[in-house]
Design a protein around this motif. Structure first.
Motif, PDB file in Angstrom:
ATOM      1  N   SER A   1       0.837  -1.204   0.000  1.00  9.82           N
ATOM      2  CA  SER A   1       0.000   0.000   0.000  1.00  9.82           C
ATOM      3  C   SER A   1       0.869   1.251   0.000  1.00  9.82           C
ATOM      4  O   SER A   1       0.524   2.247  -0.643  1.00  9.82           O
ATOM      5  CB  SER A   1      -0.963  -0.004   1.178  1.00  9.82           C
ATOM      6  N   ARG A   2       2.004   1.233   0.687  1.00 10.08           N
ATOM      7  CA  ARG A   2       2.928   2.377   0.658  1.00 10.08           C
ATOM      8  C   ARG A   2       3.487   2.567  -0.752  1.00 10.08           C
ATOM      9  O   ARG A   2       3.592   3.694  -1.237  1.00 10.08           O
ATOM     10  CB  ARG A   2       4.066   2.172   1.652  1.00 10.08           C
ATOM     11  N   GLU A   3       3.858   1.474  -1.398  1.00  6.65           N
ATOM     12  CA  GLU A   3       4.380   1.563  -2.771  1.00  6.65           C
ATOM     13  C   GLU A   3       3.316   2.118  -3.709  1.00  6.65           C
ATOM     14  O   GLU A   3       3.619   2.949  -4.572  1.00  6.65           O
ATOM     15  CB  GLU A   3       4.845   0.190  -3.252  1.00  6.65           C
ATOM     16  N   GLU A   4       2.080   1.681  -3.551  1.00  8.16           N
ATOM     17  CA  GLU A   4       0.991   2.184  -4.387  1.00  8.16           C
ATOM     18  C   GLU A   4       0.764   3.666  -4.131  1.00  8.16           C
ATOM     19  O   GLU A   4       0.510   4.434  -5.056  1.00  8.16           O
ATOM     20  CB  GLU A   4      -0.291   1.398  -4.128  1.00  8.16           C
ATOM     21  N   GLU A   5       0.875   4.076  -2.877  1.00  2.58           N
ATOM     22  CA  GLU A   5       0.704   5.486  -2.529  1.00  2.58           C
ATOM     23  C   GLU A   5       1.797   6.342  -3.168  1.00  2.58           C
ATOM     24  O   GLU A   5       1.514   7.403  -3.720  1.00  2.58           O
ATOM     25  CB  GLU A   5       0.746   5.626  -1.006  1.00  2.58           C
ATOM     26  N   VAL A   6       3.031   5.865  -3.103  1.00  2.00           N
ATOM     27  CA  VAL A   6       4.147   6.592  -3.724  1.00  2.00           C
ATOM     28  C   VAL A   6       3.937   6.671  -5.231  1.00  2.00           C
ATOM     29  O   VAL A   6       4.121   7.732  -5.836  1.00  2.00           O
ATOM     30  CB  VAL A   6       5.495   5.908  -3.387  1.00  2.00           C
ATOM     31  N   ARG A   7       3.521   5.569  -5.848  1.00  2.00           N
ATOM     32  CA  ARG A   7       3.258   5.557  -7.282  1.00  2.00           C
ATOM     33  C   ARG A   7       2.158   6.554  -7.650  1.00  2.00           C
ATOM     34  O   ARG A   7       2.261   7.268  -8.638  1.00  2.00           O
ATOM     35  CB  ARG A   7       2.871   4.155  -7.740  1.00  2.00           C
ATOM     36  N   ALA A   8       1.114   6.606  -6.845  1.00  3.06           N
ATOM     37  CA  ALA A   8       0.014   7.532  -7.101  1.00  3.06           C
ATOM     38  C   ALA A   8       0.480   8.979  -6.976  1.00  3.06           C
ATOM     39  O   ALA A   8       0.103   9.832  -7.789  1.00  3.06           O
ATOM     40  CB  ALA A   8      -1.134   7.260  -6.139  1.00  3.06           C
ATOM     41  N   GLN A   9       1.329   9.254  -5.990  1.00  5.26           N
ATOM     42  CA  GLN A   9       1.865  10.613  -5.834  1.00  5.26           C
ATOM     43  C   GLN A   9       2.734  10.992  -7.027  1.00  5.26           C
ATOM     44  O   GLN A   9       2.657  12.113  -7.526  1.00  5.26           O
ATOM     45  CB  GLN A   9       2.684  10.731  -4.546  1.00  5.26           C
ATOM     46  N   GLN A  10       3.568  10.065  -7.487  1.00  5.67           N
ATOM     47  CA  GLN A  10       4.421  10.335  -8.642  1.00  5.67           C
ATOM     48  C   GLN A  10       3.582  10.580  -9.885  1.00  5.67           C
ATOM     49  O   GLN A  10       3.884  11.475 -10.680  1.00  5.67           O
ATOM     50  CB  GLN A  10       5.391   9.171  -8.875  1.00  5.67           C
TER      51      GLN A  10
END
Length: 116
Positions: free
Chosen positions: A27-36
């Protein structure tokens, strides 16, 4: 059999803990991807506002050959636009001038062969 049950319970708890850690990492990786992705979309929106179609095309062509140079130019343009320093639509000629200035800063290495 009691120790077997305890061992099985410990294994089950450890497995659940590991699965929980894995899902929180995902979920953290998905959040970072969404921010990028949101940042990229914002950047593209700003570039659409300040660049004429021919200028966007020029940058897209440069990106194919020199992605690092295109990225630097785009970041600089977005930064300038954010500061309010770009007050008109930039054309292909403007982008060529900017690219030329970025190229001036690059050192050129010449190798001379001298005959004895």
């Amino acid at each position: 059999m009691d120790s077997d049950d305890e061992l099985e319970e410990l294994r089950r708890k450890k497995l659940e803990e590991m699965q929980g850690n894995l899902s929180s990492q995902r979920s953290r990786e998905e959040e970072v991807r969404a921010q990028q992705e949101a940042e990229r979309a914002r950047k593209q929106q700003i570039l659409r506002q300040i660049l004429a179609p021919d200028a966007r095309e020029r940058l897209a062509n440069v990106r194919l050959v020199r992605p690092d140079l295109a990225e630097n130019v785009e970041n600089q343009l977005v930064s300038l636009a954010g500061m309010g320093r770009i007050n008109r639509l930039l054309t292909d000629k403007d982008i060529r001038d900017i690219l030329g200035k970025f190229q001036e800063n690059k050192r050129e290495t010449k190798i001379e062969r001298r005959s004895k």
